[in-house]
Scaffold this active site. Structure first.
Site, PDB file in Angstrom:
ATOM      1  N   GLU A 247       0.833  -1.208   0.000  1.00 53.61           N
ATOM      2  CA  GLU A 247       0.000   0.000   0.000  1.00 53.61           C
ATOM      3  C   GLU A 247       0.873   1.266   0.000  1.00 53.61           C
ATOM      4  O   GLU A 247       0.613   2.213  -0.733  1.00 53.61           O
ATOM      5  CB  GLU A 247      -0.939  -0.010   1.218  1.00 53.61           C
ATOM      6  CG  GLU A 247      -1.846   1.216   1.244  1.00 53.61           C
ATOM      7  CD  GLU A 247      -3.111   1.010   2.064  1.00 53.61           C
ATOM      8  OE1 GLU A 247      -3.965   0.237   1.634  1.00 53.61           O
ATOM      9  OE2 GLU A 247      -3.220   1.629   3.134  1.00 53.61           O
ATOM     10  N   ARG A 273      -2.884  33.436 -17.098  1.00 56.47           N
ATOM     11  CA  ARG A 273      -3.389  34.467 -16.194  1.00 56.47           C
ATOM     12  C   ARG A 273      -2.447  35.674 -16.220  1.00 56.47           C
ATOM     13  O   ARG A 273      -1.231  35.517 -15.998  1.00 56.47           O
ATOM     14  CB  ARG A 273      -3.470  33.898 -14.773  1.00 56.47           C
ATOM     15  CG  ARG A 273      -3.803  34.899 -13.704  1.00 56.47           C
ATOM     16  CD  ARG A 273      -5.234  35.316 -13.742  1.00 56.47           C
ATOM     17  NE  ARG A 273      -5.587  36.181 -12.626  1.00 56.47           N
ATOM     18  CZ  ARG A 273      -6.724  36.847 -12.553  1.00 56.47           C
ATOM     19  NH1 ARG A 273      -7.628  36.738 -13.525  1.00 56.47           N
ATOM     20  NH2 ARG A 273      -6.974  37.599 -11.516  1.00 56.47           N
ATOM     21  N   GLN A 284       9.072  35.519 -10.855  1.00 58.54           N
ATOM     22  CA  GLN A 284       9.955  34.433 -10.396  1.00 58.54           C
ATOM     23  C   GLN A 284       9.344  33.653  -9.228  1.00 58.54           C
ATOM     24  O   GLN A 284       9.529  32.439  -9.121  1.00 58.54           O
ATOM     25  CB  GLN A 284      11.304  35.026  -9.984  1.00 58.54           C
ATOM     26  CG  GLN A 284      12.383  33.980  -9.881  1.00 58.54           C
ATOM     27  CD  GLN A 284      13.715  34.588  -9.480  1.00 58.54           C
ATOM     28  OE1 GLN A 284      13.797  35.316  -8.482  1.00 58.54           O
ATOM     29  NE2 GLN A 284      14.742  34.317 -10.233  1.00 58.54           N
TER      30      GLN A 284
END
Ligand SMILES: Cc1cc2nc3c(=O)[nH]c(=O)nc-3n(C[C@H](O)[C@H](O)[C@H](O)COP(=O)(O)OP(=O)(O)OC[C@H]3O[C@@H](n4cnc5c(N)ncnc54)[C@H](O)[C@@H]3O)c2cc1C
Length: 384
Positions: A247, A273, A284
């Protein structure tokens, strides 16, 4: 050392991504809002043999090796936007199907594995209890042999059981010898839905993974014949530990797929955007955040592939699986948080499907053993 995918692995990846994108994502926002588990989607996954990827074909599984299983789950996490469904399916496969495949009798394997692999049987791993989570083997659930020696009676309560409210089969851990405890005192039982005295009680409301039903299971004097013991009496701890290696190594592979999808989403947003007359990716601060997401993704993928490869080869798999789990789950949470931040106000709004990824991610540092417990395992391996 070869880091490339084989042709089969490439095909497998493409096929699962296409399947998940086309079949599993419609209506997810509503299912998440209303906490709906979708059995019809589970059955579709069953047609693809996703619930039984590494199980040999003779038992109805996909016959994949462990590394290819991780690659397949990564593709699933990438294509399937329903984090709850992906989690439920991975928990079923890794914590229930694996122990039955690895430790079951031929009779048990033929009886359960075909249905577990094709989606007709849903399983739950019942270990955690209200008073024992990280300290799982401090469980109170007891199984006492009947005087005729033909069976056991189980009493106790399990909680946080993923798939519990919808499961047909509970891989149940109970104390058969409290004095031995972890060392030979725990036994695994296969308890079928409908067995008198066994019921699913409370269903939890949750922050995330809301399409994965998680609940409490109650055992009141539940009689199971000895034929429902998985493997041998007293072998439960080894079986549980082995399935947790699977798992930890492979469930996080799903996270890597999700991280890649979120990274792509963040890059698209940063490229489109505009603020202050330029795309936000030109700042940056935003670009570095995305670079960090890429670094985490690549590092998590390598750790997970190494751990998954080791499942069938390495005696060090427990530490490798713990490292992959702690790094992969924490990277997932940070990646989801970064994506929300890059989306700004839109990231906070449900419509953009980024806040759901963050809510779904949070549980990953808790289930399959918390981050703290993974660090304890790593420290123990280092002799501390
Ligand atoms: C989404 C989800 C799905 C789950 N699915 C299943 C399932 O299918 N089956 C199942 O059996 N269980 C399941 N669990 C339960 C899960 O395994 C437990 O929640 C987990 O092991 C932690 O146990 P706990 O919640 O009791 O927390 P606790 O053990 O009470 O821990 C509380 C806090 O203390 C810390 N802590 C405890 N002990 C130590 C220690 N020794 N050293 C350092 N820190 C420590 C923990 O890290 C944690 O931060 C699920 C949980 C979640 C959230």
């Amino acid at each position: 050392m070869d880091f490339s995918y084989s042709d089969e692995q490439k095909l497998l990846r493409d096929e699962i991504v296409r399947f998940a994108q086309q079949e599993l994502n419609e209506g997810i926002a509503q299912r998440d809002r209303e906490q709906i588990f979708a059995p019809e989607l589970w059955l579709k996954c069953g047609e693809m043999k996703l619930p039984g990827l590494p199980v040999p074909e003779e038992y109805g599984g996909g016959g994949l090796d462990a590394l290819s299983t991780a690659i397949a789950l990564e593709a699933f996490g990438y294509g399937c936007h329903d984090g709850g469904l992906a989690f439920s399916l991975a928990a079923h496969l890794l914590a229930c199907v694996i122990p039955i495949w690895k430790f079951g009798s031929e009779e048990q394997k033929h009886k359960y594995l075909p249905g577990l692999c094709n989606g007709k049987i849903i399983a739950v791993n019942a270990m955690s209890e209200p008073d024992s989570g990280s300290d799982a083997f401090a469980m109170r659930t007891r199984a006492v042999a009947t005087p005729d020696g033909l069976g056991f009676r189980i009493n106790g309560t399990k909680t946080f059981s993923s798939n519990g409210p919808v499961a047909d089969l509970a891989v149940t851990f109970a104390l058969t010898d409290p004095e031995k405890g972890y060392h030979g005192g725990v036994t695994t039982f296969l308890v079928e839905k409908g067995t008198p005295g066994f019921r699913s009680s409370k269903k939890w409301d949750k922050m995330g993974l809301r399409t994965s039903p998680i609940g409490e299971l109650v055992y009141e004097d539940v009689y199971v014949p000895a034929s429902q013991v998985l493997g041998k009496v007293g072998a439960g701890s080894t079986q549980f530990t082995h399935s947790m290696d699977w798992e930890r190594a492979c469930l996080v592979a799903c996270h890597v797929g999700t991280m890649e999808r979120l990274l792509e989403k963040a890059i698209r947003q940063a490229r489109t955007r505009k603020q202050f007359g330029q795309t936000i990716g030109k700042f940056q601060a935003v670009a570095h955040r995305i670079a960090d997401m890429k670094i985490s993704l690549e590092a998590a993928r390598l750790l997970i592939y190494k751990a998954a490869w080791g499942l069938e080869r390495s005696r060090m798999v427990a530490i490798d699986a713990a490292i992959a789990k702690v790094f992969g789950s924490e990277a997932l949470v940070q990646t989801a948080l970064n994506t929300v931040q890059i989306f700004g106000g839109y990231g906070f709004m449900t419509e953009y499907e980024v806040e759901r990824a963050l809510r779904d991610a949070i549980g990953s540092t808790i289930y399959s053993g918390t981050s703290e417990m993974q660090r304890n395992i790593i420290a123990r391996w280092l002799g501390l």
